[in-house]
Design a protein around this motif. Sequence first.
Motif, short mmCIF file in Angstrom:
data_model
loop_
_atom_site.label_atom_id
_atom_site.label_comp_id
_atom_site.label_asym_id
_atom_site.label_seq_id
_atom_site.Cartn_x
_atom_site.Cartn_y
_atom_site.Cartn_z
N PHE A 12 50.26 -49.21 6.48
CA PHE A 12 50.70 -50.16 7.50
C PHE A 12 50.21 -51.55 7.14
CE2 PHE A 12 50.59 -46.06 9.60
CZ PHE A 12 51.85 -46.03 10.18
N PHE A 13 51.09 -52.53 7.29
CA PHE A 13 50.79 -53.93 6.98
C PHE A 13 51.28 -54.82 8.10
CE2 PHE A 13 51.33 -51.79 2.93
CZ PHE A 13 50.20 -52.19 2.24
N SER A 14 50.58 -55.93 8.30
CA SER A 14 51.02 -56.97 9.23
C SER A 14 51.26 -58.24 8.44
CB SER A 14 49.95 -57.24 10.29
OG SER A 14 49.74 -56.10 11.06
N ASN A 71 51.74 -62.53 12.73
CA ASN A 71 51.65 -61.80 14.00
C ASN A 71 52.97 -61.16 14.40
OD1 ASN A 71 48.96 -62.44 14.41
ND2 ASN A 71 49.47 -64.40 15.35
N LEU A 81 55.59 -59.59 12.16
CA LEU A 81 56.24 -58.52 11.41
C LEU A 81 55.25 -57.42 11.06
CD1 LEU A 81 58.85 -57.54 10.12
CD2 LEU A 81 58.24 -58.83 8.07
N GLN A 82 55.50 -56.24 11.60
CA GLN A 82 54.69 -55.06 11.33
C GLN A 82 55.51 -54.14 10.43
OE1 GLN A 82 51.55 -54.94 12.65
NE2 GLN A 82 52.04 -56.93 13.51
N ASP A 138 57.58 -51.21 11.52
CA ASP A 138 56.63 -50.36 12.23
C ASP A 138 56.84 -50.54 13.73
OD1 ASP A 138 54.49 -48.92 13.16
OD2 ASP A 138 52.99 -50.39 12.56
N LEU A 157 53.82 -48.99 16.23
CA LEU A 157 52.50 -49.60 16.18
C LEU A 157 51.44 -48.71 15.53
CD1 LEU A 157 52.58 -51.28 19.66
CD2 LEU A 157 53.14 -52.28 17.46
N ARG A 158 51.65 -48.46 14.25
CA ARG A 158 50.70 -47.75 13.39
C ARG A 158 50.52 -46.26 13.71
NH1 ARG A 158 47.45 -51.20 10.07
NH2 ARG A 158 48.08 -53.35 10.43
#
Length: 83
Positions: free
Chosen positions: A5-7, A10, A12-13, A39, A42-43
Amino acid sequence: MVPLFFSLGNLLQLMVIRDSEAHLDGQSILTKTFSIFGDMALRDPRQSKSKEGTLHLERINDPEYYGFLTFQEPGKGFTYTDD
C-alpha cells in the motif's frame, strides 16, 4: 500475494500486487510485473483477493485498475503501462 500500500500525497491511495512468476524452463526470471489498483478499502488486505483473479486477463474492466509496472533486470529500469 501480499499487497503493498502506498499514499501519493493525501489524495491518492494505491494498492500494488505483484504478479505471480512462472519458471517454465528453469531459467531465472529477469522481468517482474506489479499491478496497480486504487486502494478503496483503506489498506484492508482482503480487497486484494478479488483482484488477484483478474491480473492476467487481456482486458481488465475493474474501474480501480490503473495499469502495471514492469521491472527489468535489477538496475536496468522499469516501465509503466496504463490501461
